[in-house]
Design an enzyme around this catalytic site. Sequence first.
Site, mmCIF file in Angstrom:
data_model
loop_
_atom_site.group_PDB
_atom_site.id
_atom_site.type_symbol
_atom_site.label_atom_id
_atom_site.label_comp_id
_atom_site.label_asym_id
_atom_site.label_seq_id
_atom_site.Cartn_x
_atom_site.Cartn_y
_atom_site.Cartn_z
ATOM 1 N N SER A 41 -13.924 11.115 5.997
ATOM 2 C CA SER A 41 -14.734 11.158 4.772
ATOM 3 C C SER A 41 -16.203 10.887 5.039
ATOM 4 C CB SER A 41 -14.228 10.106 3.782
ATOM 5 O OG SER A 41 -13.103 10.576 3.111
ATOM 6 N N HIS A 72 -15.859 16.149 2.295
ATOM 7 C CA HIS A 72 -15.109 16.970 3.269
ATOM 8 C C HIS A 72 -15.577 18.412 3.081
ATOM 9 C CE1 HIS A 72 -12.033 13.876 4.413
ATOM 10 N NE2 HIS A 72 -12.498 13.346 3.291
ATOM 11 N N HIS A 94 -5.043 15.641 3.225
ATOM 12 C CA HIS A 94 -4.359 14.401 2.855
ATOM 13 C C HIS A 94 -3.113 14.701 2.036
ATOM 14 C CE1 HIS A 94 -8.728 13.596 3.192
ATOM 15 N NE2 HIS A 94 -8.373 12.440 3.714
ATOM 16 N N TYR A 96 -2.378 13.002 -0.531
ATOM 17 C CA TYR A 96 -2.734 12.852 -1.948
ATOM 18 C C TYR A 96 -3.323 14.122 -2.557
ATOM 19 C CZ TYR A 96 -7.607 11.913 -0.447
ATOM 20 O OH TYR A 96 -8.851 11.997 0.107
ATOM 21 N N GLU A 97 -3.735 15.074 -1.699
ATOM 22 C CA GLU A 97 -4.236 16.353 -2.220
ATOM 23 C C GLU A 97 -3.075 17.272 -2.608
ATOM 24 O OE1 GLU A 97 -7.943 17.942 -0.057
ATOM 25 O OE2 GLU A 97 -7.011 16.608 1.414
ATOM 26 N N ALA A 124 -12.521 6.943 7.358
ATOM 27 C CA ALA A 124 -13.102 5.822 6.631
ATOM 28 C C ALA A 124 -11.950 4.941 6.184
ATOM 29 C CB ALA A 124 -13.866 6.346 5.421
ATOM 30 N N MET A 227 -6.097 6.514 4.175
ATOM 31 C CA MET A 227 -5.153 7.486 3.601
ATOM 32 C C MET A 227 -4.960 8.714 4.492
ATOM 33 S SD MET A 227 -6.691 7.349 -0.255
ATOM 34 C CE MET A 227 -7.303 5.796 -0.957
ATOM 35 N N SER A 228 -5.176 8.556 5.797
ATOM 36 C CA SER A 228 -5.101 9.751 6.655
ATOM 37 C C SER A 228 -4.704 9.369 8.086
ATOM 38 C CB SER A 228 -6.474 10.434 6.680
ATOM 39 O OG SER A 228 -7.421 9.623 7.349
ATOM 40 N N ASN A 251 -15.621 -0.554 3.394
ATOM 41 C CA ASN A 251 -15.549 -1.570 2.323
ATOM 42 C C ASN A 251 -14.582 -2.649 2.770
ATOM 43 O OD1 ASN A 251 -13.624 0.870 1.787
ATOM 44 N ND2 ASN A 251 -12.653 -0.865 0.771
ATOM 45 N N HIS A 265 -15.051 5.702 -4.229
ATOM 46 C CA HIS A 265 -15.238 6.716 -3.184
ATOM 47 C C HIS A 265 -16.725 6.928 -2.863
ATOM 48 C CE1 HIS A 265 -14.136 9.982 -0.554
ATOM 49 N NE2 HIS A 265 -14.728 10.912 -1.297
#
Length: 298
Positions: A41, A72, A94, A96-97, A124, A227-228, A251, A265
């Site tokens: 990201s 992206h 991902h 989630y996509e 990230a 998440m990846s 973060n 995000h």
Amino acid sequence: SRTMHCKGNSCSCSFEDYKLTTQWLLNHTSHRPKVAVICGSGLGLLADGAANKQTFRYQDIPNFPVSTVAGHEGCLVFGTIEGTSCVFMQGHFHLYEGYSLCQVTLPVRIFKLMGVESLLVTNASGGICPDFKVGDIMIIKDHINLPGFAGQHPLCGPNDERFGIRFPCMSDAYSKDLRRLVLEAGLELGCNDFIREGVYCMVSGPNFETIAEARMLRILGCDSVGMSTVPEVTVAKHCGLRVLGLSLITNKVSLDYSREEKVNHEEVLQISKMRAEVLQKLVATMISRCQQQSINTH
Ligand SMILES: O=P(O)(O)O[C@@H]1C[C@H](O)[C@@H](CO)O1
Ligand SMILES: Nc1nc2[nH]cnc2c(=O)[nH]1
């Protein structure tokens, strides 16, 4: 076609699907990459330092998924860095996509078929280890495949021996040699005071963690969460690629109910931008060195 054959959690893109995309790319570029870089990201800038660039949009590549997330770009960039031929994914895919894990990991097998030997993955992530600061670069020492525990695993389904064995060993997924090289490079580039090492945990997302979930991850031994990456690394290890993983801590994950910060995000992308230049230098150094080392050890 863009439709892969996925039944339940069993992924099976056919060998012909991978071959078709590989052949298309080999026909459209004269680059023959040895190193592939996946930009996380906000980290598409990692490709900027490459010479003789040739860019393809994901939507123009047969069978390739497209990027749907901010930060992206959705481009595959071929180029050279200090004479080493490489390829950059500006944006990755991902769960989630809505993609299956065989779609998420499709580029890795294509890189393998193109002759790539090493994979540098960046992402990230949120820092769970209390010592980590925002902006730290964590060398991934190991990972926890949380979706894999629940059967969301890119190697579920018939095993294709042309890529690798049925039961791959994962205890050495992240190359010790590459981890040592990146520590050395960090020292030379003067960024060793924000380079760390740790365990990355993948969750499916798309929501960030609840505080109770974050506390659970800490107890489980996770230093950062994202998440990846884990599916790509698993598929890369399965087909014999050397892997280096770098995770940018964008973060700090809230472990405490009294903390008021709320992650979003935009903040993730802002920190990625801030560190992109230094990460670019680190990745460029690693591209030439890991290829050099691979030549020396063969
Ligand atoms: O580099 P990745 O794509 O892993 O980045 C993480 C996970 C989400 O895509 C995004 C959330 O801000 O950051
Ligand atoms: N799951 C997760 N992914 C991230 N990507 C960047 N920051 C975070 C985070 O805090 N949690």
